[in-house]
Design a protein around this motif. Structure first.
Motif, PDB file in Angstrom:
ATOM      1  N   THR A   1       1.180  -1.310   0.252  1.00  0.00           N
ATOM      2  CA  THR A   1      -0.424   0.414  -0.143  1.00  0.00           C
ATOM      3  C   THR A   1       1.035   0.956   0.113  1.00  0.00           C
ATOM      4  OG1 THR A   1      -0.294   0.182   2.342  1.00  0.00           O
ATOM      5  CG2 THR A   1      -1.313  -1.085   1.069  1.00  0.00           C
ATOM      6  N   GLY A   2       2.041   1.366   0.837  1.00  0.00           N
ATOM      7  CA  GLY A   2       2.504   2.476   0.986  1.00  0.00           C
ATOM      8  C   GLY A   2       3.459   2.956  -0.705  1.00  0.00           C
ATOM      9  N   PHE A   3       3.422   2.159  -1.737  1.00  0.00           N
ATOM     10  CA  PHE A   3       4.530   1.891  -3.015  1.00  0.00           C
ATOM     11  C   PHE A   3       2.747   2.131  -3.514  1.00  0.00           C
ATOM     12  CE2 PHE A   3       8.116  -0.888  -0.933  1.00  0.00           C
ATOM     13  CZ  PHE A   3       8.486   0.171  -0.981  1.00  0.00           C
TER      14      PHE A   3
ATOM     15  N   TRP B   1       0.227   3.907  -3.131  1.00  0.00           N
ATOM     16  CA  TRP B   1      -0.150   5.193  -2.803  1.00  0.00           C
ATOM     17  C   TRP B   1       1.180   6.061  -3.135  1.00  0.00           C
ATOM     18  CZ3 TRP B   1      -4.730   7.198  -2.518  1.00  0.00           C
ATOM     19  CH2 TRP B   1      -5.234   6.446  -2.339  1.00  0.00           C
ATOM     20  N   THR B   2       2.141   5.929  -2.765  1.00  0.00           N
ATOM     21  CA  THR B   2       3.265   6.630  -3.194  1.00  0.00           C
ATOM     22  C   THR B   2       3.225   6.919  -5.118  1.00  0.00           C
ATOM     23  OG1 THR B   2       4.871   5.614  -2.475  1.00  0.00           O
ATOM     24  CG2 THR B   2       6.103   7.350  -3.805  1.00  0.00           C
ATOM     25  N   ARG B   3       2.362   6.092  -5.794  1.00  0.00           N
ATOM     26  CA  ARG B   3       2.560   6.584  -7.533  1.00  0.00           C
ATOM     27  C   ARG B   3       1.654   7.137  -7.208  1.00  0.00           C
ATOM     28  NH1 ARG B   3       2.509   8.022 -11.949  1.00  0.00           N
ATOM     29  NH2 ARG B   3       1.639   6.993 -13.667  1.00  0.00           N
ATOM     30  N   TYR B   4       0.674   7.208  -6.693  1.00  0.00           N
ATOM     31  CA  TYR B   4      -1.188   7.880  -6.750  1.00  0.00           C
ATOM     32  C   TYR B   4      -0.413   9.260  -6.320  1.00  0.00           C
ATOM     33  CZ  TYR B   4      -5.574  10.087  -5.075  1.00  0.00           C
ATOM     34  OH  TYR B   4      -6.748  10.696  -5.395  1.00  0.00           O
ATOM     35  N   CYS B   5       0.308   9.607  -5.218  1.00  0.00           N
ATOM     36  CA  CYS B   5       0.268  10.995  -5.037  1.00  0.00           C
ATOM     37  C   CYS B   5       1.174  11.677  -5.957  1.00  0.00           C
ATOM     38  CB  CYS B   5       1.371  10.981  -3.621  1.00  0.00           C
ATOM     39  SG  CYS B   5       0.012  10.504  -2.093  1.00  0.00           S
ATOM     40  N   LEU B   6       1.549  11.225  -7.067  1.00  0.00           N
ATOM     41  CA  LEU B   6       2.411  11.816  -7.970  1.00  0.00           C
ATOM     42  C   LEU B   6       1.514  12.031  -9.425  1.00  0.00           C
ATOM     43  CD1 LEU B   6       5.888  10.235  -8.074  1.00  0.00           C
ATOM     44  CD2 LEU B   6       5.151  11.813  -7.078  1.00  0.00           C
ATOM     45  N   VAL B   7       0.368  11.397  -9.127  1.00  0.00           N
ATOM     46  CA  VAL B   7      -0.250  11.723  -9.744  1.00  0.00           C
ATOM     47  C   VAL B   7      -2.417  12.669 -10.200  1.00  0.00           C
ATOM     48  CG1 VAL B   7       0.641   9.898 -11.308  1.00  0.00           C
ATOM     49  CG2 VAL B   7      -1.922   9.378 -10.122  1.00  0.00           C
ATOM     50  N   ILE B   8      -2.491  12.831  -8.720  1.00  0.00           N
ATOM     51  CA  ILE B   8      -2.784  13.781  -8.083  1.00  0.00           C
ATOM     52  C   ILE B   8      -3.094  14.995  -8.384  1.00  0.00           C
ATOM     53  CG2 ILE B   8      -4.251  11.908  -6.509  1.00  0.00           C
ATOM     54  CD1 ILE B   8      -3.299  13.451  -4.913  1.00  0.00           C
ATOM     55  N   VAL B   9      -4.268  15.653  -8.495  1.00  0.00           N
ATOM     56  CA  VAL B   9      -3.842  17.150  -8.256  1.00  0.00           C
ATOM     57  C   VAL B   9      -4.628  17.765  -7.087  1.00  0.00           C
ATOM     58  CG1 VAL B   9      -4.375  19.390  -9.745  1.00  0.00           C
ATOM     59  CG2 VAL B   9      -3.748  17.172 -11.192  1.00  0.00           C
TER      60      VAL B   9
ATOM     61  N   SER C   1       4.925  15.310  -0.474  1.00  0.00           N
ATOM     62  CA  SER C   1       5.275  15.320   1.372  1.00  0.00           C
ATOM     63  C   SER C   1       4.233  13.783   1.804  1.00  0.00           C
ATOM     64  CB  SER C   1       4.967  16.245   2.249  1.00  0.00           C
ATOM     65  OG  SER C   1       3.337  16.603   2.283  1.00  0.00           O
ATOM     66  N   LEU C   2       3.223  13.500   0.958  1.00  0.00           N
ATOM     67  CA  LEU C   2       2.653  12.513   1.135  1.00  0.00           C
ATOM     68  C   LEU C   2       3.341  11.422   0.612  1.00  0.00           C
ATOM     69  CD1 LEU C   2       0.296  11.013   2.788  1.00  0.00           C
ATOM     70  CD2 LEU C   2      -1.401  11.752   0.555  1.00  0.00           C
ATOM     71  N   SER C   3       3.938  11.564  -1.022  1.00  0.00           N
ATOM     72  CA  SER C   3       4.516  10.912  -1.678  1.00  0.00           C
ATOM     73  C   SER C   3       5.669   9.747  -1.134  1.00  0.00           C
ATOM     74  CB  SER C   3       5.249  11.076  -2.760  1.00  0.00           C
ATOM     75  OG  SER C   3       5.696  10.261  -3.240  1.00  0.00           O
ATOM     76  N   LEU C   4       6.232  10.756  -0.009  1.00  0.00           N
ATOM     77  CA  LEU C   4       7.484  10.480   0.156  1.00  0.00           C
ATOM     78  C   LEU C   4       7.216   9.556   1.376  1.00  0.00           C
ATOM     79  CD1 LEU C   4      10.489  10.441   1.014  1.00  0.00           C
ATOM     80  CD2 LEU C   4      10.186  13.088   2.737  1.00  0.00           C
ATOM     81  N   CYS C   5       5.978  10.261   2.318  1.00  0.00           N
ATOM     82  CA  CYS C   5       5.442  10.082   3.521  1.00  0.00           C
ATOM     83  C   CYS C   5       5.079   7.996   3.053  1.00  0.00           C
ATOM     84  CB  CYS C   5       4.501  10.052   4.536  1.00  0.00           C
ATOM     85  SG  CYS C   5       3.604   9.652   5.614  1.00  0.00           S
ATOM     86  N   ASN C   6       4.422   8.269   2.024  1.00  0.00           N
ATOM     87  CA  ASN C   6       3.976   6.799   1.714  1.00  0.00           C
ATOM     88  C   ASN C   6       5.353   5.668   0.835  1.00  0.00           C
ATOM     89  OD1 ASN C   6       1.685   6.191   2.068  1.00  0.00           O
ATOM     90  ND2 ASN C   6       1.261   8.227   0.777  1.00  0.00           N
ATOM     91  N   PHE C   7       6.542   6.458   0.523  1.00  0.00           N
ATOM     92  CA  PHE C   7       7.277   6.053  -0.004  1.00  0.00           C
ATOM     93  C   PHE C   7       8.188   5.097   1.436  1.00  0.00           C
ATOM     94  CE2 PHE C   7      12.312   5.355  -0.770  1.00  0.00           C
ATOM     95  CZ  PHE C   7      12.013   4.487  -2.355  1.00  0.00           C
ATOM     96  N   MET C   8       8.111   5.912   2.376  1.00  0.00           N
ATOM     97  CA  MET C   8       8.680   5.359   3.834  1.00  0.00           C
ATOM     98  C   MET C   8       8.595   4.376   3.632  1.00  0.00           C
ATOM     99  SD  MET C   8      12.219   7.130   3.469  1.00  0.00           S
ATOM    100  CE  MET C   8      12.350   6.872   5.063  1.00  0.00           C
ATOM    101  N   LEU C   9       6.744   4.535   4.490  1.00  0.00           N
ATOM    102  CA  LEU C   9       6.241   3.241   4.788  1.00  0.00           C
ATOM    103  C   LEU C   9       6.318   1.974   3.875  1.00  0.00           C
ATOM    104  CD1 LEU C   9       3.933   2.589   6.442  1.00  0.00           C
ATOM    105  CD2 LEU C   9       2.123   3.421   4.891  1.00  0.00           C
ATOM    106  N   GLY C  10       6.134   1.938   2.719  1.00  0.00           N
ATOM    107  CA  GLY C  10       6.503   0.974   2.264  1.00  0.00           C
ATOM    108  C   GLY C  10       8.130  -0.149   1.981  1.00  0.00           C
ATOM    109  N   LEU C  11       8.791   1.346   1.958  1.00  0.00           N
ATOM    110  CA  LEU C  11      10.060   1.009   1.840  1.00  0.00           C
ATOM    111  C   LEU C  11      10.839   0.402   4.046  1.00  0.00           C
ATOM    112  CD1 LEU C  11      13.925   0.692   0.991  1.00  0.00           C
ATOM    113  CD2 LEU C  11      13.348   3.317   2.213  1.00  0.00           C
ATOM    114  N   ALA C  12      10.094   1.342   4.252  1.00  0.00           N
ATOM    115  CA  ALA C  12      10.242   0.296   6.513  1.00  0.00           C
ATOM    116  C   ALA C  12       9.606  -0.913   6.354  1.00  0.00           C
ATOM    117  CB  ALA C  12       9.494   1.309   7.047  1.00  0.00           C
ATOM    118  N   ASN C  13       7.972  -0.829   5.515  1.00  0.00           N
ATOM    119  CA  ASN C  13       7.741  -2.630   5.866  1.00  0.00           C
ATOM    120  C   ASN C  13       8.125  -3.812   4.743  1.00  0.00           C
ATOM    121  OD1 ASN C  13       5.713  -2.441   7.379  1.00  0.00           O
ATOM    122  ND2 ASN C  13       5.127  -0.679   7.209  1.00  0.00           N
ATOM    123  N   GLY C  14       8.646  -2.852   3.537  1.00  0.00           N
ATOM    124  CA  GLY C  14       9.616  -3.822   3.227  1.00  0.00           C
ATOM    125  C   GLY C  14      10.836  -4.460   3.033  1.00  0.00           C
TER     126      GLY C  14
END
Length: 119
Positions: free
Chosen positions: A70-72, A74-82, A87-100
């Motif tokens: 879900t972290g990864f 939502w990282t992608r989603y945060c970069l395509v929304i307007v 900041s939310l993209s970085l947060c989600n990426f870190m969530l994905g990385l930590a849990n990965g």
């Protein structure tokens, strides 16, 4: 609740220095949910990092894998929304990385236990 929030923002508006005005007025700035969502989601990232102190036999690969996915995603989603919410993209990426990483550690531990039983 929205009226209280708007009153606080309106009262705070006059105290924001000109140097911070672009951030304050940004479409993903503190006046919007786009700012506060990642601010509070960092607590989930911190909890994930705190799980590194748990013994590996108590770590769930399913939970860690789900949070990583879900972290990864939502990282992608945060970069395509307007507006794009970096900041939310970085947060989600870190969530994905930590849990990965945690998922990999737990999986490797479980494989080691399995090979030790076979030997």
């Amino acid at each position: 609740m929205a009226k209280v929030y708007k009153a606080i923002i309106s009262a705070s508006d006059k105290f924001v220095p000109n140097a911070f005005r672009p951030l304050w007025e940004h479409p993903a700035g503190p006046k919007t949910i786009f700012f506060w969502a990642p601010a509070f989601k960092w607590a989930l990232v911190m909890a994930s990092l705190d799980d590194f102190r748990r013994p590996l036999e108590k770590v769930s690969t399913t939970q860690s894998g789900s949070l990583a996915a879900t972290g990864f995603i939502w990282t992608r989603y945060c970069l395509v929304i307007v507006p794009i919410n970096y900041s939310l993209s970085l947060c989600n990426f870190m969530l994905g990385l930590a849990n990965g990483v945690q998922c990999f550690r737990a999986y490797r531990y479980q494989q080691k236990i399995k090979t030790d039983k076979e030997a």
